[in-house]
Design a protein around this motif. Sequence first.
Motif, PDB file in Angstrom:
ATOM      1  N   ASP A  49       0.841  -1.206   0.000  1.00 52.92           N
ATOM      2  CA  ASP A  49       0.000   0.000   0.000  1.00 52.92           C
ATOM      3  C   ASP A  49       0.870   1.247   0.000  1.00 52.92           C
ATOM      4  N   MET A  50       1.970   1.172   0.739  1.00 53.21           N
ATOM      5  CA  MET A  50       2.874   2.313   0.841  1.00 53.21           C
ATOM      6  C   MET A  50       3.523   2.596  -0.521  1.00 53.21           C
ATOM      7  N   GLU A  51       3.867   1.540  -1.239  1.00 54.41           N
ATOM      8  CA  GLU A  51       4.404   1.706  -2.604  1.00 54.41           C
ATOM      9  C   GLU A  51       3.387   2.389  -3.499  1.00 54.41           C
ATOM     10  N   LYS A  52       2.132   1.947  -3.395  1.00 54.57           N
ATOM     11  CA  LYS A  52       1.066   2.533  -4.210  1.00 54.57           C
ATOM     12  C   LYS A  52       0.881   4.002  -3.864  1.00 54.57           C
ATOM     13  N   LYS A  53       0.975   4.305  -2.565  1.00 56.17           N
ATOM     14  CA  LYS A  53       0.808   5.685  -2.111  1.00 56.17           C
ATOM     15  C   LYS A  53       1.896   6.571  -2.724  1.00 56.17           C
ATOM     16  N   LEU A  54       3.122   6.070  -2.749  1.00 49.50           N
ATOM     17  CA  LEU A  54       4.231   6.825  -3.326  1.00 49.50           C
ATOM     18  C   LEU A  54       4.032   7.028  -4.822  1.00 49.50           C
ATOM     19  N   GLN A  55       3.602   5.955  -5.508  1.00 47.90           N
ATOM     20  CA  GLN A  55       3.365   6.064  -6.950  1.00 47.90           C
ATOM     21  C   GLN A  55       2.256   7.069  -7.237  1.00 47.90           C
ATOM     22  N   ASN A  56       1.268   7.093  -6.340  1.00 50.94           N
ATOM     23  CA  ASN A  56       0.177   8.043  -6.485  1.00 50.94           C
ATOM     24  C   ASN A  56       0.656   9.482  -6.273  1.00 50.94           C
ATOM     25  N   MET A  57       1.596   9.639  -5.341  1.00 46.98           N
ATOM     26  CA  MET A  57       2.162  10.966  -5.074  1.00 46.98           C
ATOM     27  C   MET A  57       2.914  11.485  -6.305  1.00 46.98           C
ATOM     28  N   VAL A  58       3.545  10.563  -7.035  1.00 43.08           N
ATOM     29  CA  VAL A  58       4.248  10.943  -8.267  1.00 43.08           C
ATOM     30  C   VAL A  58       3.222  11.412  -9.304  1.00 43.08           C
ATOM     31  N   ARG A  59       2.161  10.615  -9.446  1.00 43.24           N
ATOM     32  CA  ARG A  59       1.121  10.932 -10.432  1.00 43.24           C
ATOM     33  C   ARG A  59       0.465  12.281 -10.161  1.00 43.24           C
ATOM     34  N   THR A  60       0.218  12.575  -8.886  1.00 41.10           N
ATOM     35  CA  THR A  60      -0.480  13.817  -8.548  1.00 41.10           C
ATOM     36  C   THR A  60       0.496  14.959  -8.297  1.00 41.10           C
ATOM     37  N   ASN A  61       1.791  14.705  -8.537  1.00 40.66           N
ATOM     38  CA  ASN A  61       2.807  15.747  -8.364  1.00 40.66           C
ATOM     39  C   ASN A  61       2.879  16.260  -6.930  1.00 40.66           C
ATOM     40  N   ASP A  62       2.798  15.347  -5.990  1.00 35.97           N
ATOM     41  CA  ASP A  62       2.699  15.704  -4.574  1.00 35.97           C
ATOM     42  C   ASP A  62       4.071  15.715  -3.895  1.00 35.97           C
ATOM     43  N   GLY A  63       5.013  16.416  -4.490  1.00 34.78           N
ATOM     44  CA  GLY A  63       6.306  16.635  -3.837  1.00 34.78           C
ATOM     45  C   GLY A  63       7.329  15.525  -4.016  1.00 34.78           C
ATOM     46  N   VAL A  64       6.995  14.480  -4.765  1.00 37.59           N
ATOM     47  CA  VAL A  64       7.929  13.379  -4.981  1.00 37.59           C
ATOM     48  C   VAL A  64       8.093  13.146  -6.487  1.00 37.59           C
ATOM     49  N   THR A  65       9.332  13.097  -6.939  1.00 35.17           N
ATOM     50  CA  THR A  65       9.563  12.804  -8.349  1.00 35.17           C
ATOM     51  C   THR A  65       9.575  11.295  -8.555  1.00 35.17           C
ATOM     52  N   PHE A  66       9.487  10.877  -9.802  1.00 35.97           N
ATOM     53  CA  PHE A  66       9.487   9.458 -10.123  1.00 35.97           C
ATOM     54  C   PHE A  66      10.751   8.779  -9.575  1.00 35.97           C
ATOM     55  N   GLU A  67      11.898   9.429  -9.781  1.00 35.38           N
ATOM     56  CA  GLU A  67      13.178   8.869  -9.322  1.00 35.38           C
ATOM     57  C   GLU A  67      13.216   8.743  -7.795  1.00 35.38           C
ATOM     58  N   GLU A  68      12.737   9.784  -7.121  1.00 33.24           N
ATOM     59  CA  GLU A  68      12.712   9.748  -5.653  1.00 33.24           C
ATOM     60  C   GLU A  68      11.829   8.613  -5.153  1.00 33.24           C
ATOM     61  N   ALA A  69      10.669   8.479  -5.788  1.00 34.34           N
ATOM     62  CA  ALA A  69       9.740   7.430  -5.378  1.00 34.34           C
ATOM     63  C   ALA A  69      10.371   6.050  -5.561  1.00 34.34           C
ATOM     64  N   GLN A  70      11.055   5.843  -6.688  1.00 38.53           N
ATOM     65  CA  GLN A  70      11.703   4.557  -6.940  1.00 38.53           C
ATOM     66  C   GLN A  70      12.739   4.258  -5.860  1.00 38.53           C
ATOM     67  N   GLN A  71      13.497   5.289  -5.508  1.00 38.83           N
ATOM     68  CA  GLN A  71      14.531   5.142  -4.481  1.00 38.83           C
ATOM     69  C   GLN A  71      13.917   4.791  -3.133  1.00 38.83           C
ATOM     70  N   ILE A  72      12.852   5.514  -2.780  1.00 34.76           N
ATOM     71  CA  ILE A  72      12.196   5.282  -1.492  1.00 34.76           C
ATOM     72  C   ILE A  72      11.615   3.873  -1.447  1.00 34.76           C
ATOM     73  N   ILE A  73      10.996   3.442  -2.553  1.00 30.56           N
ATOM     74  CA  ILE A  73      10.399   2.111  -2.603  1.00 30.56           C
ATOM     75  C   ILE A  73      11.455   1.027  -2.344  1.00 30.56           C
TER      76      ILE A  73
END
Length: 88
Positions: A49-73
């Motif tokens: 769920d947390m991965e999905k939340k991060l991916q969603n943050m990327v989609r909605t431009n909520d302060g996380v870039t795609f690269e950052e999200a991948q790293q965090i995941i």
Amino acid sequence: MRILICQCCGLPFSSKIRGTNRDLSLSSDYCYDCYRNGSFTNHHITVVDMEKKLQNMVRTNDGVTFEEAQQIICTLPNLKRWKMTHIL
Ligand SMILES: [Zn+2]
């Protein structure tokens, strides 16, 4: 100051406010989104769920870039909260 990473969602505290312990002191492990008054805000959330939340943050431009999200995941399984689920 050392940058703290939330041990639940993996986001750095620079963009998140620190969570609160039961005695209302600030947590150095979890952000306000994840942890308030000594307990997790969402007890049923999984690492997936947390991965999905991060991916969603990327989609909605909520302060996380795609690269950052991948790293965090990649770091999620090593965070305190998710390490515990491997023991249980
Ligand atoms: Zn968090």
